[in-house]
Design a protein around this motif. Structure first.
Motif, short mmCIF file in Angstrom:
data_model
loop_
_atom_site.label_atom_id
_atom_site.label_comp_id
_atom_site.label_asym_id
_atom_site.label_seq_id
_atom_site.Cartn_x
_atom_site.Cartn_y
_atom_site.Cartn_z
N GLU A 265 -1.22 -27.53 28.28
CA GLU A 265 -1.43 -26.64 27.15
C GLU A 265 -0.11 -26.05 26.67
O GLU A 265 0.15 -25.95 25.47
CB GLU A 265 -2.39 -25.52 27.54
CG GLU A 265 -2.82 -24.66 26.38
CD GLU A 265 -3.88 -23.64 26.78
OE1 GLU A 265 -4.02 -22.66 26.02
OE2 GLU A 265 -4.53 -23.80 27.82
N PHE A 266 0.77 -25.69 27.61
CA PHE A 266 2.08 -25.15 27.25
C PHE A 266 2.89 -26.20 26.48
O PHE A 266 3.49 -25.88 25.44
CB PHE A 266 2.83 -24.74 28.51
CG PHE A 266 4.21 -24.22 28.25
CD1 PHE A 266 4.41 -22.92 27.83
CD2 PHE A 266 5.32 -25.04 28.40
CE1 PHE A 266 5.68 -22.43 27.57
CE2 PHE A 266 6.60 -24.57 28.15
CZ PHE A 266 6.78 -23.26 27.73
N LEU B 163 1.78 -28.76 24.78
CA LEU B 163 1.15 -28.97 23.47
C LEU B 163 1.56 -27.88 22.50
O LEU B 163 1.95 -28.16 21.36
CB LEU B 163 -0.37 -29.01 23.61
CG LEU B 163 -1.15 -29.14 22.31
CD1 LEU B 163 -0.85 -30.47 21.62
CD2 LEU B 163 -2.63 -29.01 22.58
N GLN B 164 1.51 -26.62 22.94
CA GLN B 164 1.89 -25.51 22.07
C GLN B 164 3.37 -25.57 21.71
O GLN B 164 3.77 -25.20 20.59
CB GLN B 164 1.55 -24.17 22.72
CG GLN B 164 0.05 -23.93 22.85
CD GLN B 164 -0.65 -23.93 21.50
OE1 GLN B 164 -0.14 -23.41 20.51
NE2 GLN B 164 -1.84 -24.51 21.46
N THR B 165 4.21 -26.04 22.63
CA THR B 165 5.64 -26.19 22.36
C THR B 165 5.86 -27.23 21.26
O THR B 165 6.65 -27.01 20.34
CB THR B 165 6.39 -26.60 23.64
OG1 THR B 165 6.20 -25.59 24.62
CG2 THR B 165 7.87 -26.78 23.38
N LYS B 166 5.14 -28.36 21.34
CA LYS B 166 5.26 -29.39 20.30
C LYS B 166 4.81 -28.87 18.95
O LYS B 166 5.45 -29.13 17.93
CB LYS B 166 4.43 -30.62 20.68
CG LYS B 166 5.02 -31.43 21.80
CD LYS B 166 4.13 -32.61 22.15
CE LYS B 166 4.68 -33.35 23.36
NZ LYS B 166 3.80 -34.47 23.76
N ILE B 167 3.71 -28.12 18.94
CA ILE B 167 3.22 -27.55 17.69
C ILE B 167 4.24 -26.58 17.11
O ILE B 167 4.52 -26.60 15.90
CB ILE B 167 1.86 -26.86 17.91
CG1 ILE B 167 0.78 -27.91 18.21
CG2 ILE B 167 1.46 -26.00 16.71
CD1 ILE B 167 -0.53 -27.32 18.68
N LEU B 168 4.81 -25.75 17.95
CA LEU B 168 5.82 -24.79 17.50
C LEU B 168 7.04 -25.51 16.92
O LEU B 168 7.53 -25.14 15.84
CB LEU B 168 6.25 -23.89 18.66
CG LEU B 168 7.36 -22.89 18.35
CD1 LEU B 168 6.92 -21.92 17.26
CD2 LEU B 168 7.73 -22.13 19.61
N ASN C 153 6.17 -26.94 13.54
CA ASN C 153 6.09 -25.88 12.53
C ASN C 153 7.47 -25.36 12.15
O ASN C 153 7.71 -25.03 10.98
CB ASN C 153 5.21 -24.74 13.03
CG ASN C 153 3.74 -25.11 13.02
OD1 ASN C 153 3.34 -26.05 12.35
ND2 ASN C 153 2.95 -24.38 13.79
#
Length: 93
Positions: free
Chosen positions: A51-52, A54-59, A62
């Motif tokens: 999850e971490f 995935l959120q890093t990739k999304i950030l 963005n």
């Protein structure tokens, strides 16, 4: 949340570190330790590595989009400034 296998491993390590005499006091000591660790980790509101990541990739995606939009906005603002300057110069003539 944190991987339950990791919690079990930590609980087992804590259990194994306790002297054998104390371990015999309660047959379910490992389960008690496991429940305590799970409750503490839950309170800490942890996320797992997947999850971490995935959120890093999304950030990062963005941030790249934002940088692109900021660059396009700067170009449009520059163009608008030039158009206004040209229009003002023509009106002054």
């Amino acid at each position: 949340m944190i991987n339950s296998k990791k919690i079990e491993q930590i609980a087992r390590q804590v259990h194994d570190a306790i002297p054998k005499g104390l371990r015999n006091i309660g047959d379910n000591l490992e389960n008690k330790i496991l429940r305590i660790l799970q409750a503490q980790f839950h309170r800490m509101n942890l996320v797992n590595r997947e999850e971490f990541d995935l959120q890093t990739k999304i950030l990062l995606r963005n941030r790249e989009k934002l940088a692109s939009i900021e660059k396009r906005l700067a170009i449009l603002e520059d163009h608008l400034t030039k158009v206004k300057t040209t229009s003002n110069n023509k009106q002054a003539e």
